[in-house]
Each structure stands twice: as C-alpha cells, then as structure tokens.
Design a protein around this motif. Structure first.
Motif, PDB file in Angstrom:
ATOM      1  N   ILE A 176       0.829  -1.204   0.000  1.00 16.72           N
ATOM      2  CA  ILE A 176       0.000   0.000   0.000  1.00 16.72           C
ATOM      3  C   ILE A 176       0.867   1.259   0.000  1.00 16.72           C
ATOM      4  N   ASN A 177       1.664   1.457   1.045  1.00 13.04           N
ATOM      5  CA  ASN A 177       2.570   2.613   1.119  1.00 13.04           C
ATOM      6  C   ASN A 177       4.003   2.142   1.238  1.00 13.04           C
ATOM      7  N   ILE A 178       4.935   2.950   0.755  1.00 11.94           N
ATOM      8  CA  ILE A 178       6.357   2.642   0.875  1.00 11.94           C
ATOM      9  C   ILE A 178       7.104   3.904   1.312  1.00 11.94           C
ATOM     10  N   ALA A 179       8.261   3.701   1.936  1.00  9.55           N
ATOM     11  CA  ALA A 179       9.101   4.820   2.374  1.00  9.55           C
ATOM     12  C   ALA A 179      10.530   4.323   2.549  1.00  9.55           C
ATOM     13  N   PHE A 180      11.482   5.191   2.268  1.00  9.71           N
ATOM     14  CA  PHE A 180      12.892   4.866   2.470  1.00  9.71           C
ATOM     15  C   PHE A 180      13.376   5.433   3.798  1.00  9.71           C
TER      16      PHE A 180
ATOM     17  N   SER B 127     -10.468   8.047 -11.955  1.00 13.27           N
ATOM     18  CA  SER B 127     -10.939   8.589 -10.682  1.00 13.27           C
ATOM     19  C   SER B 127     -10.161   8.004  -9.507  1.00 13.27           C
ATOM     20  N   ALA B 128      -9.063   7.326  -9.790  1.00 10.86           N
ATOM     21  CA  ALA B 128      -8.255   6.728  -8.721  1.00 10.86           C
ATOM     22  C   ALA B 128      -6.787   7.036  -8.987  1.00 10.86           C
ATOM     23  N   ILE B 129      -6.336   8.132  -8.431  1.00  5.97           N
ATOM     24  CA  ILE B 129      -4.951   8.569  -8.565  1.00  5.97           C
ATOM     25  C   ILE B 129      -4.226   8.245  -7.267  1.00  5.97           C
ATOM     26  N   ALA B 130      -3.043   7.690  -7.381  1.00  4.04           N
ATOM     27  CA  ALA B 130      -2.378   7.176  -6.184  1.00  4.04           C
ATOM     28  C   ALA B 130      -1.102   7.946  -5.866  1.00  4.04           C
ATOM     29  N   GLY B 131       0.059   7.331  -6.059  1.00  5.28           N
ATOM     30  CA  GLY B 131       1.311   7.928  -5.627  1.00  5.28           C
ATOM     31  C   GLY B 131       1.684   9.177  -6.404  1.00  5.28           C
ATOM     32  N   LEU B 132       2.639   9.937  -5.840  1.00  9.76           N
ATOM     33  CA  LEU B 132       3.067  11.202  -6.420  1.00  9.76           C
ATOM     34  C   LEU B 132       4.555  11.392  -6.143  1.00  9.76           C
TER      35      LEU B 132
ATOM     36  N   ASP C 269       7.912  14.048  -7.181  1.00 11.47           N
ATOM     37  CA  ASP C 269       8.561  15.162  -7.862  1.00 11.47           C
ATOM     38  C   ASP C 269       9.981  14.700  -8.180  1.00 11.47           C
ATOM     39  N   TYR C 270      10.267  14.438  -9.447  1.00 12.57           N
ATOM     40  CA  TYR C 270      11.577  13.879  -9.791  1.00 12.57           C
ATOM     41  C   TYR C 270      12.617  15.005  -9.852  1.00 12.57           C
ATOM     42  N   VAL C 271      13.480  15.046  -8.851  1.00 12.13           N
ATOM     43  CA  VAL C 271      14.501  16.093  -8.754  1.00 12.13           C
ATOM     44  C   VAL C 271      15.901  15.488  -8.621  1.00 12.13           C
ATOM     45  N   ALA C 272      16.048  14.216  -8.996  1.00 16.01           N
ATOM     46  CA  ALA C 272      17.358  13.570  -8.947  1.00 16.01           C
ATOM     47  C   ALA C 272      18.071  13.739 -10.288  1.00 16.01           C
ATOM     48  N   GLU C 273      19.242  13.103 -10.427  1.00 18.02           N
ATOM     49  CA  GLU C 273      20.042  13.265 -11.630  1.00 18.02           C
ATOM     50  C   GLU C 273      20.334  11.953 -12.344  1.00 18.02           C
ATOM     51  N   GLN C 274      19.722  10.850 -11.885  1.00 24.02           N
ATOM     52  CA  GLN C 274      19.965   9.584 -12.564  1.00 24.02           C
ATOM     53  C   GLN C 274      19.293   9.567 -13.931  1.00 24.02           C
ATOM     54  N   TYR C 275      18.156  10.243 -14.049  1.00 19.99           N
ATOM     55  CA  TYR C 275      17.466  10.355 -15.327  1.00 19.99           C
ATOM     56  C   TYR C 275      18.062  11.510 -16.131  1.00 19.99           C
TER      57      TYR C 275
ATOM     58  N   CYS D  88       1.544   3.158  -5.168  1.00 20.83           N
ATOM     59  CA  CYS D  88       2.434   4.095  -4.473  1.00 20.83           C
ATOM     60  C   CYS D  88       3.751   4.152  -5.229  1.00 20.83           C
ATOM     61  N   ILE D  89       4.309   5.352  -5.376  1.00 23.89           N
ATOM     62  CA  ILE D  89       5.604   5.514  -6.046  1.00 23.89           C
ATOM     63  C   ILE D  89       6.483   6.415  -5.190  1.00 23.89           C
ATOM     64  N   LYS D  90       7.787   6.149  -5.208  1.00 26.23           N
ATOM     65  CA  LYS D  90       8.740   6.936  -4.424  1.00 26.23           C
ATOM     66  C   LYS D  90      10.038   7.102  -5.205  1.00 26.23           C
ATOM     67  N   LEU D  91      10.687   8.221  -4.978  1.00 22.53           N
ATOM     68  CA  LEU D  91      12.023   8.452  -5.508  1.00 22.53           C
ATOM     69  C   LEU D  91      13.020   7.820  -4.559  1.00 22.53           C
ATOM     70  N   GLY D  92      13.837   6.905  -5.062  1.00 21.52           N
ATOM     71  CA  GLY D  92      14.802   6.217  -4.221  1.00 21.52           C
ATOM     72  C   GLY D  92      16.084   7.008  -4.042  1.00 21.52           C
ATOM     73  N   PRO D  93      16.893   6.651  -3.055  1.00 17.53           N
ATOM     74  CA  PRO D  93      18.164   7.338  -2.829  1.00 17.53           C
ATOM     75  C   PRO D  93      19.175   7.114  -3.942  1.00 17.53           C
ATOM     76  N   ASP D  94      18.891   6.155  -4.834  1.00 13.29           N
ATOM     77  CA  ASP D  94      19.762   5.905  -5.977  1.00 13.29           C
ATOM     78  C   ASP D  94      19.310   6.662  -7.221  1.00 13.29           C
ATOM     79  N   GLY D  95      18.293   7.535  -7.073  1.00 10.60           N
ATOM     80  CA  GLY D  95      17.810   8.314  -8.199  1.00 10.60           C
ATOM     81  C   GLY D  95      16.827   7.582  -9.089  1.00 10.60           C
TER      82      GLY D  95
END
Length: 447
Positions: free
Chosen positions: A92-96, A317-322, A324-330, A380-387
């Motif tokens: 359901i939810n994730i966090a680093f 009508s069902a929007i989930a994770g969010l 903001d991509y501010v890393a540099e791997q992409y 759920c989506i998250k930006l990881g510490p590896d970008g």
C-alpha cells in the motif's frame, strides 16, 4: 482576494506575480458533485458499482517476468523487479529510511479489516527490503511487524540507539513501533495518534511524509469522519478528504488543508512545498496551508477554493502515488517532472513542472510508463536514494472499491510486486546513482 488565491513558491524564478484560479473542476467532477449532493451517498455508491460491471479484468495474472515485458517506457529506461510474491502480498505505502532501506505496508485483509476481538493474528505486516543488487533485486526481506490490520501509512524514524523505529497506521490508530532489542522485530508498540476512522477502508490515513519543520504530513481519505487529538489537547475533526500534520510523538496535531475527495499521494519538493494527488478532483495539487479545495458538496471559506496548477485529468478517478523527480539519474529531459501513479489505467502519468509567475504549472506530458497488463496497479511511487523510481504494484484484476462488490471472488490476495525504473541509456551502460547510508555519510557528503 475574492475567488482567487495566491501561491508564492519560488521554483525556478519568474518573479512574484500572483497565480489565481476562479474556475471549478472539470465537467465530469461537477456531474459527480451533483450526484453526491442530489441523491446521497447510498445512491452514489450504487451507481459506482453499476459502472464497475466492466471493471473486472477477464485475463488471468502474469508472472513477474511476463508483466515486465508488458511495460512501455521511454528509450533508455528499464524496469527491474525488486520483489514479488510470495514474499510480498498487497503493498500500500512505501518509504525509504536513512540507510536506504525500503519499508512497505503489506496487506491481505483489505478491504475488510480483521475483527478487533479476533482470536487469531491479523495477516498484515510491515516489511523492510534491503541489499539491492545491480539488477534491482532486494536480497534481504524481513518482517518488522506483524498482526497488523490494513496498515497504510509508514514512516521510518531516525534509529534510537541503533535500533529501528517507525510510525505505522494500522487500525485503529497511528502506532510508534520500536525494536528495542536489536532483533529486527518491533517488540514495543504504542498508539501515539488515535481517532482515525476506518468505516471506509479505501479512505484511511497514510502517505506519511516528514516535513522540513519536523512535523509528519498525512492525508485523510473519503467518507471517514475522524476525531484526532494530540496529547497537548490539540485536536480536529476531519470528514472525508483533508490533509493534516502531527508531531512524531503525538504531542500535537493540526489541520493543514480542507477538502479534496480522497487524497492518496503526497510529496514535498526541494523548497518544502506540499503536493497531493486526489481522486475525483485534480491529479496534482500544490497545497496552501489553510486553503480549501473542491470536494463533494462542501463549500469554501468565502475566499474561494485553492488554485489549480493542472488543467487536465488522466482518465481516472483513482490517482495514487506522487513523485517530484529532482534527482540526476534520469537525463535532463526527465527532471523537474511530476509523476503520478494511475491505478485505473495502469500508467505512470507525467507532467512537466514549469514556472508560471510565482508558482509552477503542471504541463501535460507523454506518459512515463504504460502497461499492456491490466493487472498492473501502481498504488504508491517513491524516488529512491539511488535516483531511480520505485513502484509498489498492488497487482490485481480489480482495483475499484465501490465500483466492484467488495465480496467479489476475483479480488486477488496473493500477488504484489515492486519495480525499480532506472535509466540505462541507449547504449545500456548508464547505472543508477550509488546509494549511500546517511548514518555513515560525512558532513561534506550530507551537504
């Protein structure tokens, strides 16, 4: 101020002009608003279920390898399997955490909570994924806490004496769970914030995000009415969609914004601005503390609803994770973008954040990820510490709550996946940023 509101966020310059919005939401939302006001919640639910007759995927499940083959990504990007069933059920939810480990709330019970007077353990848990290989695979998965009841929000806290501590929402409240012995298991549990209702299990509290001010920010979902209190006497009553914040020790609670229908995703940008994704209204909202946002039949405070930064929906009508991509791997063309998990269409939608006056505008952009597998549910989506982007996949033939009978036998209980999206380059040689352990980083590395 009239019916317009002002945002000053200072992203990317652009002066200190006001950015206002006088318009209401889309015609589709207005129609739903009229339905909710004119015919009542019971009829709304009935109509939603009627719409859900075609919301059950006829095809069967795919293996993780077959699902991966069904993804469509921009050139140079690759989807890697981090973990899957049987180790994972329904994330359901994730966090680093500060060590780069991935924490997940995992459910089997949903959508029906285990009875509070149960004789047997509830089947839900919090797990920790770590030791990620070059292929993204988590080589170690441990269960930090079990006997949980539809856990949603999770936020690992700084380790106490080298031992793990986390905030976890599990019916009936927000728990502070600690491993006091170093055994890797939460042997101490205490409710620090109580009063969150769970009449509607798809609209509970979650997306715990630590703010720059030391508060934990959270969403509150559809239909539930919660009377939440802090130990200092602070309190609030939240009905349906709202956001709020609380001290990690439960000593103080505050309402952050009013309205929205069923917000689920929440994230901060590098300047501390708080964004949410809401089901039924706007997929991306830049929230203002104290502002009112459109909901089903609820008024604003006389100053108008908070302004929009997006002018489009995503066919869902069902929007989930969010994220903001501010890393540099992409590569540069994929930075400063807002990514949105869409569990109905099975896509990761994308908007490019561009300066507009003193705020930003979420310009519609081509989808970041699409899937031919209709079971794919990026909850759920998250930006990881590896970008890299990490996706919790609530893999299921049914995603609707009211749209499909809650007792429908097709609701899958066994399958769940985690994906890592990395940029490999068109030559396949690029690699994710090397993750590092913040607890061992030097001051220059931290800066």
């Amino acid at each position: 101020m009239g019916n317009a509101a002002t945002i000053v966020v200072g992203r990317g310059g652009g002066g200190f002009h006001t950015y206002g919005s006088n318009r209401m939401r889309s015609c589709r939302v207005l129609a739903l608003l009229g339905m909710a006001v004119g015919v009542g919640t019971g009829t709304f639910v009935g109509l939603a279920r009627a719409r859900g007759a075609d919301a059950v995927v006829a095809a069967g499940p795919r293996t993780p390898a077959a699902e991966a083959a069904a993804f469509h990504l921009p050139p140079g990007f690759e989807a890697q399997l981090v973990a899957s069933e049987p180790e994972i059920h329904k994330p359901i939810n994730i966090a680093f955490d500060e060590r780069g480990r991935l924490w997940v709330t995992d459910t089997i019970e949903y959508p029906f909570p285990a009875p509070e007077d149960r004789k047997n353990k509830a089947r839900d848990s919090v797990k920790i994924l770590e030791d990620f290989g070059p292929d993204g695979k988590a080589r170690k998965i441990t269960t930090f806490a079990d006997d949980l009841n539809i856990p949603v929000g999770v936020l690992p806290l700084p380790a106490q004496g080298g031992h793990d501590t986390a905030l976890v929402y599990s019916i009936p409240g927000v728990w502070r769970m600690a491993d006091t012995t170093g055994g890797g298991v939460a042997d101490q549990r205490k409710i620090v914030i109580a009063g969150q209702a769970h009449d509607d299990t798809h609209g509970m509290t979650g997306s715990f995000t630590e703010g720059f001010d030391g508060y934990v920010y959270a969403v509150h979902g559809f239909k539930n009415t919660s009377n939440i209190k802090g130990t200092d006497g602070s309190g609030m009553t939240l009905n349906s969609g709202n956001t709020y914040r609380f001290r990690p020790d439960g000593s103080h609670v505050e309402q952050q914004t009013h309205g929205q229908v069923n917000p689920f995703g929440l994230c901060l940008d590098p300047l501390g601005n708080l964004y949410t994704s809401d089901c039924e209204t706007m997929p991306i909202l830049l929230t203002l503390r104290g502002a009112y946002y459109s909901s089903f039949g609820k008024p604003h405070d006389g100053l108008g609803f908070g302004p929009d930064i997006a002018d489009h929906m995503y066919g869902s009508s069902a929007i989930a994770g969010l994220v903001d991509y501010v890393a540099e791997q992409y590569p540069p063309g994929y930075r400063d973008m807002m990514l949105v998990g869409n569990v109905v269409t099975g896509r990761i939608n994308r908007a490019q954040l561009t300066p507009r006056g003193s705020a930003v505008h979420a310009d519609d952009a081509p989808d970041f990820l699409a899937s031919d597998d209709a079971w794919f549910r990026p909850v759920c989506i998250k930006l990881g510490p590896d970008g890299a982007l990490y996706i919790a996949d609530f893999y299921n033939r049914i995603i609707g709550h009211y749209e499909v009978d809650l007792h429908h036998p097709g609701r899958d209980k066994d399958r769940g996946r985690f994906w890592r999206i990395v940029y490999k380059g068109t030559d396949g040689k690029a690699s994710p940023d090397k993750p590092f352990d913040l607890t061992k980083a030097s001051i220059p590395e931290l800066i």
